[in-house]
Design an enzyme around this catalytic site. Structure first.
Site, PDB file in Angstrom:
ATOM      1  N   HIS A  91       0.814  -1.342  -0.084  1.00 50.11           N
ATOM      2  CA  HIS A  91       0.079   0.006  -0.133  1.00 50.11           C
ATOM      3  C   HIS A  91       0.967   1.067   0.062  1.00 50.11           C
ATOM      4  CE1 HIS A  91      -4.170   1.611   0.696  1.00 50.11           C
ATOM      5  NE2 HIS A  91      -3.349   2.635   0.740  1.00 50.11           N
ATOM      6  N   HIS A 108       1.391   4.870  -2.615  1.00 52.36           N
ATOM      7  CA  HIS A 108       0.862   5.742  -3.552  1.00 52.36           C
ATOM      8  C   HIS A 108       2.114   6.350  -4.341  1.00 52.36           C
ATOM      9  CE1 HIS A 108      -3.576   5.407  -2.860  1.00 52.36           C
ATOM     10  NE2 HIS A 108      -3.159   5.308  -1.472  1.00 52.36           N
ATOM     11  N   HIS A 132      -9.784   0.884  -1.805  1.00 46.54           N
ATOM     12  CA  HIS A 132      -9.939   1.179  -0.482  1.00 46.54           C
ATOM     13  C   HIS A 132     -11.400   1.314   0.167  1.00 46.54           C
ATOM     14  CE1 HIS A 132      -6.117   3.184  -1.912  1.00 46.54           C
ATOM     15  NE2 HIS A 132      -6.129   3.993  -0.997  1.00 46.54           N
ATOM     16  N   GLU A 185     -11.538   2.854   6.475  1.00 45.99           N
ATOM     17  CA  GLU A 185     -10.570   3.967   6.996  1.00 45.99           C
ATOM     18  C   GLU A 185     -11.611   5.183   7.532  1.00 45.99           C
ATOM     19  OE1 GLU A 185      -6.340   6.021   6.894  1.00 45.99           O
ATOM     20  OE2 GLU A 185      -7.543   6.164   5.050  1.00 45.99           O
ATOM     21  N   ASP A 192       1.558   3.843   3.046  1.00 45.95           N
ATOM     22  CA  ASP A 192       0.475   4.835   2.330  1.00 45.95           C
ATOM     23  C   ASP A 192       1.226   5.798   1.448  1.00 45.95           C
ATOM     24  OD1 ASP A 192      -2.027   5.573   1.501  1.00 45.95           O
ATOM     25  OD2 ASP A 192      -2.856   6.122   3.631  1.00 45.95           O
ATOM     26  N   ASP A 193       1.320   7.048   2.426  1.00 41.80           N
ATOM     27  CA  ASP A 193       2.096   8.264   1.541  1.00 41.80           C
ATOM     28  C   ASP A 193       2.967   8.890   2.573  1.00 41.80           C
ATOM     29  OD1 ASP A 193      -0.013   8.841  -0.616  1.00 41.80           O
ATOM     30  OD2 ASP A 193      -1.338   8.767   0.958  1.00 41.80           O
TER      31      ASP A 193
END
Length: 356
Positions: A13, A15, A199, A202, A280-281
């Site tokens: 996961h 991006h 997704h 969350e 994630d980021d």
């Protein structure tokens, strides 16, 4: 405690724009005289409440970074740097998620944009030793018909190796749009053998997860932490074989949980969920893959449990069975080793988004 940076693992996961190094962002901004939000440059991770206003701030920062990716050279750089950063953390497999629509205007269309990223993934695999595969992701902020176009493009490049498209995703604010309207795009991808990787769970809770599971048939669910609020649904998701891509630092920075200790990793694992930790980021949350394992350790997980998380990430990956067997053996070797090393980036990083 064994060195978490040496624990073999898979990263499922991440991006594309969010993987950017801060130094790279600053360099690109300087070259284009772009003013960066203070959250990027003052050493303070982005922290926003889990409401629409908070998400807007997050998205605005993300869009600022994405607008700096304006050439093939920069696109290739981001893929290589992401792979190098994963290699430094003993990631054996990186499945990086990208919406080529965002970069298409600068390289001649969505097809060249995707092909550049796929070629860069192949090159990065050779240069770093990390298998880099690609997840094509549609955005909830675009029309569902655009997603069908992306799904057909993804299908043309489907495979399970480095430089292949391995799955089709749906990202951005999960509160936007009608989930079922993206069902036809996911059906196109599934018929061609691509994994379904949306997704969900969350920003929204169990009711939304039911919609995602019903409409999109996920192979893995991006995040899924809110399943902890409905044990029966969590059990059903686990029984159906859906893995969870859990990103603890993201959950805290986006205000879903107040602090890393609140992320319900233990609950998910107690119900038998196969969990793959992800960053994630990292650009926005200033927290990379090893930091997610440090959060798990801070919650009280010993090295055996952390090795179990690493195995879960490898098993949930879309790599070949031969590669998975090799990497799982390496996890066993890490756990069997007597030597102890650093504990990873540990407490300061694990609590970065919790501090005020």
């Amino acid at each position: 405690m064994r060195d978490l940076a040496k624990l073999p693992k898979a990263h499922l996961h991440l991006h594309f724009t969010g993987s950017m190094r801060l130094d790279t962002l600053v360099e690109l901004a300087s070259a284009t005289r772009t003013r960066l939000p203070s959250s990027f440059i003052d050493g303070d991770p982005l922290r926003v409440p889990a409401d629409h206003r908070g998400w807007f701030r997050f998205q605005r920062s993300y869009d600022t970074a994405r607008a700096l990716v304006r050439s093939e050279e920069v696109m290739r750089r981001l893929v290589l740097e992401a792979a190098l950063d994963d290699a430094a953390e003993s990631s054996r497999r990186l499945e990086i998620q990208v919406d080529p629509t965002s970069y298409a205007p600068y390289v001649g269309g969505i097809t060249p944009a995707l092909e550049i990223i796929l070629d860069a993934a192949q090159q990065a695999t050779v240069l770093t030793g990390v298998e880099v595969a690609v997840v094509v992701a549609a955005s909830r902020m675009r029309h569902p018909l655009d997603a069908r176009t992306l799904a057909r493009l993804a299908v043309r490049h489907a495979g399970d190796g480095a430089g292949d498209v391995v799955g089709f995703g749906l990202s951005n604010d999960e509160r936007a749009g009608d989930t079922a309207s993206w069902g036809p795009a996911f059906a196109i991808a599934r018929r061609a053998g691509l994994a379904s990787l949306p997704h969900g769970g969350e920003l929204l809770g169990p009711t939304h997860v039911r919609e995602v599971v019903s409409a999109l048939g996920p192979t893995r669910l991006g995040h899924g932490v809110r399943l902890s609020e409905d044990p029966a649904l969590l059990d059903a998701v686990v029984d159906s074989g859906i893995s969870l891509e859990v990103c603890p630092a993201s959950n805290v920075c986006l205000g879903v949980y107040h602090e890393p200790g609140d992320v319900p990793l233990g609950t998910l694992l107690e119900h038998g969920a196969q969990v793959a930790l992800g960053a994630d980021d990292p650009l926005l949350f200033q927290s990379r893959l090893v930091d997610q394992y440090a959060i798990a350790r801070a919650q009280g997980m010993d090295d055996a449990a952390l090795a179990g998380l690493a195995r879960g990430s490898i098993r949930a990956s879309l790599a070949s069975e031969e590669s998975k067997r090799r990497w799982l053996a390496e996890v066993d070797a890490w756990l069997a080793a007597d030597d102890m090393g650093p504990t990873g980036r540990s407490e300061a990083s694990a609590e970065a988004c919790a501090s005020a």
